[in-house]
Design a protein around this motif. Structure first.
Motif, mmCIF file in Angstrom:
data_model
loop_
_atom_site.group_PDB
_atom_site.id
_atom_site.type_symbol
_atom_site.label_atom_id
_atom_site.label_comp_id
_atom_site.label_asym_id
_atom_site.label_seq_id
_atom_site.Cartn_x
_atom_site.Cartn_y
_atom_site.Cartn_z
ATOM 1 N N PRO A 278 0.825 -1.209 0.000
ATOM 2 C CA PRO A 278 0.000 0.000 0.000
ATOM 3 C C PRO A 278 0.868 1.272 0.000
ATOM 4 O O PRO A 278 1.997 1.260 0.485
ATOM 5 C CB PRO A 278 -0.745 -0.103 1.319
ATOM 6 C CG PRO A 278 0.211 -0.831 2.221
ATOM 7 C CD PRO A 278 1.023 -1.754 1.351
ATOM 8 N N PHE A 279 0.293 2.363 -0.531
ATOM 9 C CA PHE A 279 0.980 3.652 -0.606
ATOM 10 C C PHE A 279 -0.053 4.720 -0.269
ATOM 11 O O PHE A 279 -0.737 5.233 -1.144
ATOM 12 C CB PHE A 279 1.558 3.831 -2.005
ATOM 13 C CG PHE A 279 2.262 5.148 -2.217
ATOM 14 C CD1 PHE A 279 2.986 5.766 -1.202
ATOM 15 C CD2 PHE A 279 2.213 5.758 -3.460
ATOM 16 C CE1 PHE A 279 3.630 6.972 -1.410
ATOM 17 C CE2 PHE A 279 2.856 6.965 -3.688
ATOM 18 C CZ PHE A 279 3.569 7.573 -2.661
ATOM 19 N N ASP A 280 -0.174 5.032 1.029
ATOM 20 C CA ASP A 280 -1.247 5.908 1.493
ATOM 21 C C ASP A 280 -1.194 7.294 0.862
ATOM 22 O O ASP A 280 -2.227 7.815 0.421
ATOM 23 C CB ASP A 280 -1.192 6.035 3.020
ATOM 24 C CG ASP A 280 -1.629 4.770 3.717
ATOM 25 O OD1 ASP A 280 -2.257 3.913 3.054
ATOM 26 O OD2 ASP A 280 -1.344 4.622 4.917
ATOM 27 N N GLN B 78 -5.190 14.998 4.925
ATOM 28 C CA GLN B 78 -4.316 13.835 5.098
ATOM 29 C C GLN B 78 -2.908 14.100 4.579
ATOM 30 O O GLN B 78 -1.925 13.653 5.168
ATOM 31 C CB GLN B 78 -4.897 12.609 4.364
ATOM 32 C CG GLN B 78 -6.301 12.228 4.768
ATOM 33 C CD GLN B 78 -6.502 12.157 6.259
ATOM 34 O OE1 GLN B 78 -5.838 11.389 6.955
ATOM 35 N NE2 GLN B 78 -7.408 12.981 6.775
ATOM 36 N N THR B 79 -2.806 14.821 3.463
ATOM 37 C CA THR B 79 -1.500 15.058 2.849
ATOM 38 C C THR B 79 -0.767 16.257 3.438
ATOM 39 O O THR B 79 0.395 16.493 3.112
ATOM 40 C CB THR B 79 -1.648 15.259 1.328
ATOM 41 O OG1 THR B 79 -2.584 16.314 1.071
ATOM 42 C CG2 THR B 79 -2.150 13.978 0.667
ATOM 43 N N ARG C 94 -0.077 14.400 7.880
ATOM 44 C CA ARG C 94 1.230 13.868 7.500
ATOM 45 C C ARG C 94 2.392 14.678 8.054
ATOM 46 O O ARG C 94 3.421 14.121 8.448
ATOM 47 C CB ARG C 94 1.333 13.802 5.972
ATOM 48 C CG ARG C 94 2.595 13.120 5.452
ATOM 49 C CD ARG C 94 2.526 12.945 3.942
ATOM 50 N NE ARG C 94 2.620 14.217 3.265
ATOM 51 C CZ ARG C 94 3.759 14.748 2.812
ATOM 52 N NH1 ARG C 94 4.907 14.107 3.000
ATOM 53 N NH2 ARG C 94 3.764 15.908 2.187
ATOM 54 N N LEU C 95 2.235 15.992 8.121
ATOM 55 C CA LEU C 95 3.356 16.867 8.455
ATOM 56 C C LEU C 95 3.361 17.351 9.900
ATOM 57 O O LEU C 95 4.422 17.621 10.459
ATOM 58 C CB LEU C 95 3.376 18.074 7.511
ATOM 59 C CG LEU C 95 3.492 17.749 6.018
ATOM 60 C CD1 LEU C 95 3.386 19.017 5.199
ATOM 61 C CD2 LEU C 95 4.801 17.021 5.728
ATOM 62 N N GLN D 44 -6.926 13.353 20.706
ATOM 63 C CA GLN D 44 -8.222 13.517 20.064
ATOM 64 C C GLN D 44 -8.107 14.095 18.650
ATOM 65 O O GLN D 44 -8.868 13.718 17.758
ATOM 66 C CB GLN D 44 -9.106 14.438 20.918
ATOM 67 C CG GLN D 44 -10.570 14.459 20.497
ATOM 68 C CD GLN D 44 -11.246 13.112 20.691
ATOM 69 O OE1 GLN D 44 -10.904 12.361 21.598
ATOM 70 N NE2 GLN D 44 -12.201 12.797 19.825
ATOM 71 N N ALA D 45 -7.146 14.991 18.435
ATOM 72 C CA ALA D 45 -6.966 15.582 17.110
ATOM 73 C C ALA D 45 -6.630 14.512 16.081
ATOM 74 O O ALA D 45 -7.157 14.513 14.957
ATOM 75 C CB ALA D 45 -5.867 16.641 17.146
ATOM 76 N N LEU D 46 -5.765 13.581 16.460
ATOM 77 C CA LEU D 46 -5.391 12.504 15.546
ATOM 78 C C LEU D 46 -6.572 11.580 15.282
ATOM 79 O O LEU D 46 -6.779 11.126 14.152
ATOM 80 C CB LEU D 46 -4.221 11.709 16.131
ATOM 81 C CG LEU D 46 -3.504 10.749 15.180
ATOM 82 C CD1 LEU D 46 -2.867 11.509 14.030
ATOM 83 C CD2 LEU D 46 -2.451 9.943 15.942
ATOM 84 N N GLN D 47 -7.359 11.302 16.308
ATOM 85 C CA GLN D 47 -8.523 10.440 16.154
ATOM 86 C C GLN D 47 -9.530 11.042 15.191
ATOM 87 O O GLN D 47 -10.178 10.335 14.412
ATOM 88 C CB GLN D 47 -9.176 10.209 17.523
ATOM 89 C CG GLN D 47 -10.411 9.309 17.481
ATOM 90 C CD GLN D 47 -10.069 7.894 17.049
ATOM 91 O OE1 GLN D 47 -9.016 7.371 17.404
ATOM 92 N NE2 GLN D 47 -10.954 7.270 16.286
#
Length: 218
Positions: free
Chosen positions: A32-34, A88-89, A93-94, A100-103
């Motif tokens: 896979p390559f997200d 997401q990009t 990613r950065l 909670q922010a990540l969730q």
């Protein structure tokens, strides 16, 4: 170049973009390559809007309402998908997100942003349904294209209702992820012919116009 030629070229280019991006998405999911899968999902709605605009332009007066509805839903789909995958990009990613922010923002966690993605593709399904209503079935290509677009509209119900059941709450689980990959690969296998047949549709329309011009002046 007259306006009709320009319209068909834009729509045909859009159909080609749809076909290529769906195929690339399928490959990125398998690798896979997200990042690749997220990036091509931002190109897909550009091609889809170009393609839908072509169907909207060529629709007759009796089908204009359906064409306009399909066009508006295409725009809504594009906005939702751009927001999801641009997040997401970039931020996911950065930035060093946690808790909670990540969730909420990480697509792979199956949270709010994932539900927005499903909603976007549900709206896309509605768009294909209404666009399918505008297609005249003069050829086998158009018959299959109309059928695939209309049936694709059914995906709206699953994309709209399933997030409300909470079944995607465990996206971090490997088994759940594999099931999601299989479902997405099935969608790619279904939607790729839509892009191919749409490209053939606009190419046929262009050739028919040339033939009619030749008969007129021959």
């Amino acid at each position: 170049m007259n306006n009709s030629t320009m319209n068909r070229r834009i729509a045909g280019a859009g159909a080609l973009i749809v076909t290529v991006t769906v195929l690339l998405f399928a490959v990125c999911m398998l690798i896979p390559f997200d990042f690749g899968s997220y990036f091509v999902c931002m190109i897909l709605p550009i091609g889809y809007i170009m393609m839908t605009a072509g169907f909207c332009h060529e629709s007759d007066d009796d089908h204009k309402a359906a064409a306009y509805v399909g066009m508006v839903f295409a725009a809504v789909y594009a906005v939702l998908v751009f927001l999801v995958y641009f997040a997401q990009t970039t931020s996911v990613r950065l930035d060093r997100l946690n808790g909670q922010a990540l969730q909420i923002l990480d697509f792979s966690r199956g949270g709010l942003i994932f539900n927005y993605d499903l909603l976007g593709y549900g709206i896309m399904a509605l768009s294909t349904f209404f666009v399918g209503l505008t297609i005249h079935t003069k050829t086998k290509v158009d018959k299959w294209l109309k059928y695939l677009m209309l049936v694709h509209g059914i995906f709206f119900f699953s994309c709209f209702l399933m997030p409300m059941t909470g079944m995607f709450g465990a996206m971090s689980d490997g088994e759940t992820n594999m099931g999601g990959v299989i479902a997405l690969e099935f969608w790619c296998a279904y939607f790729t012919p839509v892009g191919i047949l749409s490209f053939l549709h606009f190419k046929k329309s262009k050739n028919e116009r040339r033939g009619n011009a030749g008969n007129r002046y021959g």
